[in-house]
Design a protein around this motif. Structure first.
Motif, PDB file in Angstrom:
ATOM      1  N   LEU A 181     -98.689  62.449  -8.824  1.00  0.00           N
ATOM      2  CA  LEU A 181     -99.712  61.854  -9.678  1.00  0.00           C
ATOM      3  C   LEU A 181     -99.922  62.705 -10.914  1.00  0.00           C
ATOM      4  O   LEU A 181     -99.980  63.935 -10.832  1.00  0.00           O
ATOM      5  CB  LEU A 181    -101.041  61.775  -8.920  1.00  0.00           C
ATOM      6  CG  LEU A 181    -102.176  61.240  -9.795  1.00  0.00           C
ATOM      7  CD1 LEU A 181    -102.511  59.812  -9.410  1.00  0.00           C
ATOM      8  CD2 LEU A 181    -103.402  62.116  -9.738  1.00  0.00           C
ATOM      9  N   THR A 182    -100.044  62.052 -12.071  1.00  0.00           N
ATOM     10  CA  THR A 182    -100.410  62.753 -13.305  1.00  0.00           C
ATOM     11  C   THR A 182    -101.735  62.179 -13.757  1.00  0.00           C
ATOM     12  O   THR A 182    -101.868  60.959 -13.891  1.00  0.00           O
ATOM     13  CB  THR A 182     -99.336  62.540 -14.380  1.00  0.00           C
ATOM     14  OG1 THR A 182     -98.122  63.151 -13.925  1.00  0.00           O
ATOM     15  CG2 THR A 182     -99.738  63.177 -15.707  1.00  0.00           C
ATOM     16  N   ILE A 183    -102.711  63.047 -13.970  1.00  0.00           N
ATOM     17  CA  ILE A 183    -104.013  62.566 -14.430  1.00  0.00           C
ATOM     18  C   ILE A 183    -104.276  63.093 -15.836  1.00  0.00           C
ATOM     19  O   ILE A 183    -104.037  64.267 -16.120  1.00  0.00           O
ATOM     20  CB  ILE A 183    -105.139  62.928 -13.419  1.00  0.00           C
ATOM     21  CG1 ILE A 183    -106.475  62.344 -13.887  1.00  0.00           C
ATOM     22  CG2 ILE A 183    -105.247  64.422 -13.155  1.00  0.00           C
ATOM     23  CD1 ILE A 183    -107.514  62.235 -12.774  1.00  0.00           C
ATOM     24  N   LEU A 198     -88.815  58.408  -8.006  1.00  0.00           N
ATOM     25  CA  LEU A 198     -89.407  57.765  -9.196  1.00  0.00           C
ATOM     26  C   LEU A 198     -90.468  58.711  -9.742  1.00  0.00           C
ATOM     27  O   LEU A 198     -91.110  59.437  -8.975  1.00  0.00           O
ATOM     28  CB  LEU A 198     -90.072  56.436  -8.825  1.00  0.00           C
ATOM     29  CG  LEU A 198     -89.171  55.333  -8.286  1.00  0.00           C
ATOM     30  CD1 LEU A 198     -90.024  54.154  -7.788  1.00  0.00           C
ATOM     31  CD2 LEU A 198     -88.191  54.839  -9.354  1.00  0.00           C
ATOM     32  N   GLU A 199     -90.692  58.662 -11.052  1.00  0.00           N
ATOM     33  CA  GLU A 199     -91.635  59.593 -11.679  1.00  0.00           C
ATOM     34  C   GLU A 199     -93.062  59.398 -11.159  1.00  0.00           C
ATOM     35  O   GLU A 199     -93.369  58.397 -10.512  1.00  0.00           O
ATOM     36  CB  GLU A 199     -91.640  59.398 -13.209  1.00  0.00           C
ATOM     37  CG  GLU A 199     -90.314  59.648 -13.882  1.00  0.00           C
ATOM     38  CD  GLU A 199     -89.428  58.429 -13.913  1.00  0.00           C
ATOM     39  OE1 GLU A 199     -89.648  57.469 -13.147  1.00  0.00           O
ATOM     40  OE2 GLU A 199     -88.485  58.427 -14.723  1.00  0.00           O
ATOM     41  N   SER A 200     -93.922  60.343 -11.534  1.00  0.00           N
ATOM     42  CA  SER A 200     -95.309  60.283 -11.083  1.00  0.00           C
ATOM     43  C   SER A 200     -96.033  59.085 -11.706  1.00  0.00           C
ATOM     44  O   SER A 200     -95.660  58.590 -12.765  1.00  0.00           O
ATOM     45  CB  SER A 200     -96.035  61.573 -11.474  1.00  0.00           C
ATOM     46  OG  SER A 200     -96.051  61.718 -12.877  1.00  0.00           O
ATOM     47  N   THR A 201     -97.074  58.651 -11.015  1.00  0.00           N
ATOM     48  CA  THR A 201     -97.964  57.614 -11.545  1.00  0.00           C
ATOM     49  C   THR A 201     -98.947  58.286 -12.494  1.00  0.00           C
ATOM     50  O   THR A 201     -99.547  59.304 -12.140  1.00  0.00           O
ATOM     51  CB  THR A 201     -98.720  56.940 -10.378  1.00  0.00           C
ATOM     52  OG1 THR A 201     -97.752  56.389  -9.491  1.00  0.00           O
ATOM     53  CG2 THR A 201     -99.661  55.851 -10.854  1.00  0.00           C
ATOM     54  N   PRO A 222     -91.242  67.410 -19.129  1.00  0.00           N
ATOM     55  CA  PRO A 222     -90.883  65.995 -19.025  1.00  0.00           C
ATOM     56  C   PRO A 222     -89.705  65.871 -18.064  1.00  0.00           C
ATOM     57  O   PRO A 222     -89.145  66.885 -17.636  1.00  0.00           O
ATOM     58  CB  PRO A 222     -90.454  65.654 -20.450  1.00  0.00           C
ATOM     59  CG  PRO A 222     -89.910  66.932 -20.991  1.00  0.00           C
ATOM     60  CD  PRO A 222     -90.671  68.052 -20.316  1.00  0.00           C
ATOM     61  N   SER A 223     -89.329  64.655 -17.745  1.00  0.00           N
ATOM     62  CA  SER A 223     -88.138  64.462 -16.926  1.00  0.00           C
ATOM     63  C   SER A 223     -86.930  65.039 -17.667  1.00  0.00           C
ATOM     64  O   SER A 223     -86.872  64.998 -18.896  1.00  0.00           O
ATOM     65  CB  SER A 223     -87.945  62.975 -16.643  1.00  0.00           C
ATOM     66  OG  SER A 223     -88.076  62.221 -17.836  1.00  0.00           O
ATOM     67  N   ALA A 224     -85.966  65.569 -16.904  1.00  0.00           N
ATOM     68  CA  ALA A 224     -84.855  66.309 -17.512  1.00  0.00           C
ATOM     69  C   ALA A 224     -83.711  65.385 -17.927  1.00  0.00           C
ATOM     70  O   ALA A 224     -82.567  65.531 -17.479  1.00  0.00           O
ATOM     71  CB  ALA A 224     -84.360  67.378 -16.543  1.00  0.00           C
TER      72      ALA A 224
HETATM   73  O1  TXA Z   1     -92.770  62.767 -12.184  1.00  0.00           O
HETATM   74  C1  TXA Z   1     -92.984  63.085 -13.344  1.00  0.00           C
HETATM   75  O2  TXA Z   1     -94.024  62.756 -13.947  1.00  0.00           O
HETATM   76  C2  TXA Z   1     -91.927  63.949 -14.061  1.00  0.00           C
HETATM   77  C3  TXA Z   1     -91.846  65.304 -13.352  1.00  0.00           C
HETATM   78  C4  TXA Z   1     -90.874  66.239 -14.000  1.00  0.00           C
HETATM   79  O3  TXA Z   1     -93.126  65.858 -13.270  1.00  0.00           O
HETATM   80  N1  TXA Z   1     -92.244  64.080 -15.431  1.00  0.00           N
HETATM   81  C5  TXA Z   1     -92.167  63.039 -16.302  1.00  0.00           C
HETATM   82  O4  TXA Z   1     -92.536  63.350 -17.601  1.00  0.00           O
HETATM   83  O5  TXA Z   1     -91.809  61.929 -15.987  1.00  0.00           O
HETATM   84  P1  TXA Z   1     -92.206  62.435 -18.845  1.00  0.00           P
HETATM   85  O6  TXA Z   1     -92.565  63.259 -20.020  1.00  0.00           O
HETATM   86  O7  TXA Z   1     -90.826  61.945 -18.767  1.00  0.00           O
HETATM   87  O8  TXA Z   1     -93.233  61.255 -18.759  1.00  0.00           O
HETATM   88  C6  TXA Z   1     -94.596  61.503 -18.996  1.00  0.00           C
HETATM   89  C7  TXA Z   1     -95.355  60.218 -19.218  1.00  0.00           C
HETATM   90  C8  TXA Z   1     -94.979  59.585 -20.523  1.00  0.00           C
HETATM   91  O9  TXA Z   1     -94.985  58.184 -20.346  1.00  0.00           O
HETATM   92  C9  TXA Z   1     -96.098  60.039 -21.458  1.00  0.00           C
HETATM   93  O10 TXA Z   1     -96.297  59.151 -22.517  1.00  0.00           O
HETATM   94  C10 TXA Z   1     -97.287  60.063 -20.524  1.00  0.00           C
HETATM   95  O11 TXA Z   1     -96.757  60.519 -19.296  1.00  0.00           O
HETATM   96  N2  TXA Z   1     -98.271  61.034 -21.009  1.00  0.00           N
HETATM   97  C11 TXA Z   1     -98.167  62.379 -21.035  1.00  0.00           C
HETATM   98  N3  TXA Z   1     -99.240  62.931 -21.612  1.00  0.00           N
HETATM   99  C12 TXA Z   1    -100.061  61.912 -21.946  1.00  0.00           C
HETATM  100  C13 TXA Z   1    -101.332  61.851 -22.592  1.00  0.00           C
HETATM  101  N4  TXA Z   1    -101.961  62.928 -22.997  1.00  0.00           N
HETATM  102  N5  TXA Z   1    -101.891  60.625 -22.793  1.00  0.00           N
HETATM  103  C14 TXA Z   1    -101.236  59.500 -22.387  1.00  0.00           C
HETATM  104  N6  TXA Z   1    -100.031  59.501 -21.762  1.00  0.00           N
HETATM  105  C15 TXA Z   1     -99.446  60.682 -21.559  1.00  0.00           C
END
Ligand code: TXA
Ligand code: MG
Length: 310
Positions: A85-87, A168-171, A132-134
């Protein structure tokens, strides 16, 4: 193991990048407080600067020190962290994260991965890791080290943790008053959030670039053209199948889950796309219909973006 963690620590402290495993996909990590490291991530990935990076933390305490957290944020964090999860949280004044991580936005995506290697790396350094994803921007996310492109391999230290557990990436979520907004579908389904946090409104934001800049129309894309929801495979297409049906490919077929498990399908998803994409005889990828429930919603979101044509 300790030896490679020490090596990663040294690299990160020097402002260099490390590719490390998480339970979702591999991350391209750098010191989130160091402008030089952040610039390297954007350059290597060819990522537009307005698309913010997720920051990875070793524990909840570190998140609380750097961000403002309301009671719903707190409940979400307690239920889902560590995990996929990403918050999105508001920075405190004393937040250590460099402004370039989020294109000067006051809000940052925060995540605590549930993967031993990732946590050991996070514990070894005294800063959060932006990752971010690699993959190169818009390409498929790596769930195994052999998916990682040569350019990224040549410029980083790669830590091999085998196949990603979830695939699959985090929600990505954000709270708004008493509502949970889903900004990116991912490894935690909406149904699971609803089960664990009942009685709260959950809204899937129109998943566009404005709310969560990473939601580009074209993303997660193999090099070959993709057709989704197919019932018939064309002559030169490889087949990404799901469940039991009569479809056949003349070239190659991978079944995401012949028993129809969406969890198994998620785990196989990027790897099977990669395998078909790299089969020299294939001229296209045909994908069987995937049910739009639970993790199937996330898979269909990825497929829609992967097959997007201008
Ligand atoms: O599972 C995952 O989330 C993987 C692993 C490595 O942790 N990381 C990942 O990161 O998928 P990335 O950068 O590929 O995708 C991050 C997503 C993007 O859609 C980005 O726009 C959104 O999260 N995001 C990041 N920071 C944000 C913010 N401050 N406000 C809105 N959306 C954000
Ligand atoms: Mg990504």
């Amino acid at each position: 193991m300790q030896k490679i963690i020490n090596l990663a620590k040294k690299r990160l402290e020097d402002g260099n990048l490390v590719i490390f495993p998480t339970e979702t996909v591999y991350g391209l990590g750098g010191d989130a407080t160091n402008l030089r490291a952040i610039k390297k991530i954007y350059n290597l990935k060819k990522r537009p600067l307005e698309n913010p990076l997720i920051c990875h933390f070793k524990n909840i305490k570190e998140i609380k020190e750097n961000f403002e957290i309301n009671s719903l944020d707190n409940e979400i964090i307690k239920k889902f962290c560590p995990g996929p999860l990403t918050i999105i949280l508001k920075k405190r004044k004393k937040c250590k994260i460099h402004a370039s991580v989020s294109n000067n936005l006051n809000y940052i995506g925060c995540r605590i991965p549930k993967n031993k290697i990732a946590i050991n790396i996070l514990k070894s350094v005294n800063f959060p890791i932006a990752a971010p994803s690699a993959n190169i921007s818009t390409k498929i996310s790596p769930t195994q080290t052999n998916h990682i492109s040569k350019k990224l391999k040549d410029n980083t230290l790669i830590i091999n943790g085998g196949k990603s557990l979830l695939g699959l990436e985090s929600t990505v979520v954000k709270t708004s008053k008493n509502k949970i907004l889903i900004l990116r579908l991912g490894s935690i389904s909406i149904e699971e959030i609803r089960r664990k946090i009942p009685n709260k409104d959950i809204e899937i934001k129109n998943l566009n670039q404005k709310v969560s800049p990473g939601n580009q129309k074209k993303h997660y894309a193999p090099n070959l053209p993709i057709r989704i929801n197919v019932t018939k495979v064309l002559k030169n297409e490889g087949l990404l199948n799901f469940g039991k049906n009569n479809m056949k490919s003349n070239i190659c077929e991978y079944n995401l889950s012949s028993k129809g498990s969406l969890k198994e399908a998620s785990k196989n998803f990027f790897n099977f796309l990669y395998l078909i994409d790299n089969n020299k005889l294939c001229k296209g990828i045909a994908v069987a219909p995937i049910p739009s429930q639970d993790l199937g919603k996330t898979i269909n979101d990825r497929l829609k973006r992967a097959s997007y044509k201008k």
